[in-house]
Write a protein that holds these residues in place. Sequence first.
Motif, mmCIF file in Angstrom:
data_model
loop_
_atom_site.group_PDB
_atom_site.id
_atom_site.type_symbol
_atom_site.label_atom_id
_atom_site.label_comp_id
_atom_site.label_asym_id
_atom_site.label_seq_id
_atom_site.Cartn_x
_atom_site.Cartn_y
_atom_site.Cartn_z
ATOM 1 N N GLY A 56 63.238 57.497 57.773
ATOM 2 C CA GLY A 56 62.016 57.821 57.069
ATOM 3 C C GLY A 56 60.813 57.977 57.965
ATOM 4 N N GLY A 57 60.953 57.603 59.216
ATOM 5 C CA GLY A 57 59.852 57.678 60.157
ATOM 6 C C GLY A 57 59.716 59.038 60.795
ATOM 7 N N SER A 58 58.794 59.111 61.755
ATOM 8 C CA SER A 58 58.471 60.370 62.419
ATOM 9 C C SER A 58 58.499 60.210 63.926
ATOM 10 C CB SER A 58 57.086 60.859 61.992
ATOM 11 O OG SER A 58 57.017 61.099 60.604
ATOM 12 N N LEU A 59 58.714 61.326 64.594
ATOM 13 C CA LEU A 59 58.737 61.356 66.046
ATOM 14 C C LEU A 59 58.376 62.766 66.483
ATOM 15 C CD1 LEU A 59 59.500 59.096 68.116
ATOM 16 C CD2 LEU A 59 61.740 60.194 68.288
ATOM 17 N N THR A 60 57.669 62.889 67.589
ATOM 18 C CA THR A 60 57.307 64.190 68.125
ATOM 19 C C THR A 60 57.854 64.349 69.537
ATOM 20 O OG1 THR A 60 55.270 64.285 66.818
ATOM 21 C CG2 THR A 60 55.431 65.760 68.708
ATOM 22 N N LEU A 61 58.568 65.436 69.765
ATOM 23 C CA LEU A 61 59.089 65.765 71.079
ATOM 24 C C LEU A 61 58.216 66.834 71.723
ATOM 25 C CD1 LEU A 61 62.901 66.080 70.244
ATOM 26 C CD2 LEU A 61 61.580 64.022 70.809
ATOM 27 N N SER A 62 58.110 66.786 73.040
ATOM 28 C CA SER A 62 57.363 67.781 73.796
ATOM 29 C C SER A 62 58.251 68.371 74.877
ATOM 30 C CB SER A 62 56.127 67.160 74.447
ATOM 31 O OG SER A 62 55.256 66.619 73.481
ATOM 32 N N CYS A 63 57.999 69.620 75.218
ATOM 33 C CA CYS A 63 58.729 70.289 76.285
ATOM 34 C C CYS A 63 57.770 71.183 77.053
ATOM 35 C CB CYS A 63 59.885 71.110 75.714
ATOM 36 S SG CYS A 63 60.771 72.080 76.957
ATOM 37 N N ALA A 64 57.614 70.905 78.333
ATOM 38 C CA ALA A 64 56.739 71.682 79.196
ATOM 39 C C ALA A 64 57.567 72.595 80.088
ATOM 40 C CB ALA A 64 55.875 70.762 80.044
ATOM 41 N N ALA A 65 57.204 73.866 80.141
ATOM 42 C CA ALA A 65 57.908 74.858 80.941
ATOM 43 C C ALA A 65 57.099 75.228 82.173
ATOM 44 C CB ALA A 65 58.183 76.111 80.119
ATOM 45 N N SER A 66 57.809 75.484 83.272
ATOM 46 C CA SER A 66 57.164 75.924 84.501
ATOM 47 C C SER A 66 58.116 76.815 85.288
ATOM 48 C CB SER A 66 56.730 74.731 85.352
ATOM 49 O OG SER A 66 57.849 73.952 85.742
ATOM 50 N N GLY A 67 57.569 77.606 86.215
ATOM 51 C CA GLY A 67 58.395 78.422 87.081
ATOM 52 C C GLY A 67 58.971 79.653 86.408
ATOM 53 N N GLY A 68 58.285 80.787 86.474
ATOM 54 C CA GLY A 68 58.784 82.015 85.878
ATOM 55 C C GLY A 68 58.623 82.104 84.376
ATOM 56 N N THR A 69 57.649 81.414 83.838
ATOM 57 C CA THR A 69 57.464 81.377 82.391
ATOM 58 C C THR A 69 57.036 82.715 81.799
ATOM 59 O OG1 THR A 69 55.211 80.529 82.671
ATOM 60 C CG2 THR A 69 56.981 78.917 82.383
ATOM 61 N N TRP A 70 56.621 83.642 82.634
ATOM 62 C CA TRP A 70 56.238 84.982 82.167
ATOM 63 C C TRP A 70 57.395 85.701 81.486
ATOM 64 C CZ3 TRP A 70 59.212 88.835 84.150
ATOM 65 C CH2 TRP A 70 59.919 88.538 85.326
ATOM 66 N N ASN A 71 58.615 85.299 81.787
ATOM 67 C CA ASN A 71 59.794 85.962 81.255
ATOM 68 C C ASN A 71 60.384 85.252 80.042
ATOM 69 O OD1 ASN A 71 61.547 88.219 81.516
ATOM 70 N ND2 ASN A 71 63.147 86.885 82.356
ATOM 71 N N ILE A 72 59.646 84.347 79.442
ATOM 72 C CA ILE A 72 60.116 83.630 78.258
ATOM 73 C C ILE A 72 59.656 84.337 77.000
ATOM 74 C CG2 ILE A 72 59.917 81.504 76.920
ATOM 75 C CD1 ILE A 72 59.706 79.988 79.546
ATOM 76 N N GLU A 73 60.606 84.625 76.109
ATOM 77 C CA GLU A 73 60.281 85.160 74.789
ATOM 78 C C GLU A 73 60.299 84.072 73.719
ATOM 79 O OE1 GLU A 73 61.380 89.086 72.260
ATOM 80 O OE2 GLU A 73 63.080 87.820 72.821
ATOM 81 N N HIS A 74 61.287 83.180 73.795
ATOM 82 C CA HIS A 74 61.402 82.083 72.848
ATOM 83 C C HIS A 74 61.542 80.760 73.586
ATOM 84 C CE1 HIS A 74 63.020 85.483 70.389
ATOM 85 N NE2 HIS A 74 62.277 84.893 69.461
ATOM 86 N N MET A 75 61.041 79.724 72.962
ATOM 87 C CA MET A 75 61.385 78.368 73.329
ATOM 88 C C MET A 75 61.901 77.675 72.078
ATOM 89 S SD MET A 75 58.441 77.166 76.040
ATOM 90 C CE MET A 75 59.281 75.610 76.365
ATOM 91 N N GLY A 76 62.754 76.692 72.269
ATOM 92 C CA GLY A 76 63.329 76.050 71.109
ATOM 93 C C GLY A 76 64.008 74.744 71.429
ATOM 94 N N TRP A 77 64.684 74.230 70.413
ATOM 95 C CA TRP A 77 65.352 72.944 70.504
ATOM 96 C C TRP A 77 66.759 73.028 69.952
ATOM 97 C CZ3 TRP A 77 62.930 68.930 72.907
ATOM 98 C CH2 TRP A 77 61.548 69.036 73.069
ATOM 99 N N PHE A 78 67.683 72.409 70.662
ATOM 100 C CA PHE A 78 69.044 72.183 70.204
ATOM 101 C C PHE A 78 69.301 70.691 70.211
ATOM 102 C CE2 PHE A 78 69.097 76.546 71.321
ATOM 103 C CZ PHE A 78 70.184 77.150 70.692
ATOM 104 N N ARG A 79 70.351 70.281 69.516
ATOM 105 C CA ARG A 79 70.730 68.874 69.561
ATOM 106 C C ARG A 79 72.241 68.761 69.667
ATOM 107 N NH1 ARG A 79 69.025 67.028 63.392
ATOM 108 N NH2 ARG A 79 70.714 68.146 62.268
ATOM 109 N N ARG A 80 72.671 67.638 70.240
ATOM 110 C CA ARG A 80 74.089 67.431 70.443
ATOM 111 C C ARG A 80 74.450 65.968 70.267
ATOM 112 N NH1 ARG A 80 77.918 66.265 74.463
ATOM 113 N NH2 ARG A 80 79.822 67.533 74.260
#
Length: 125
Positions: free
Chosen positions: A15-39
């Motif tokens: 029932g609680g909450s959590l926030t994840l962060s992801c910082a990108a670096s190095g060649g980020t000009w070529n990124i169209e999407h960012m996202g999350w997967f889980r395993r």
Amino acid sequence: QVQLVESGGGLVQAGGSLTLSCAASGGTWNIEHMGWFRRTPGKEREFVAAIDWTDGRTHYLDSVKGRFTISKENTKNTVYLQMNSLNPEDTAGYYCAARPPGSGSVYFVHTWAYWGQGTQVTVSS
């Protein structure tokens, strides 16, 4: 290559909450999407959410719609995953991912080119 660094995982009660962060670096000009997967151990990686870096269009796994929100801050090259109403079934390693333009459907893991190390999210009953 693009480097992705996740943070924000941890232990939370159902029932609680959590926030994840992801910082990108190095060649980020070529990124169209960012996202999350889980395993979960012993299972394949599962698509969770994605966001178009330019226009902000979002995509979600059906089971997280209405509970999870993906967002971005372009100036920081950072994507977030706000997770609300967490349940034990959400327990997994969460991985940040990025991909270049023209990669196809965001739902397929093989279309994503860059991956973070992962951060563990554990939801207790």
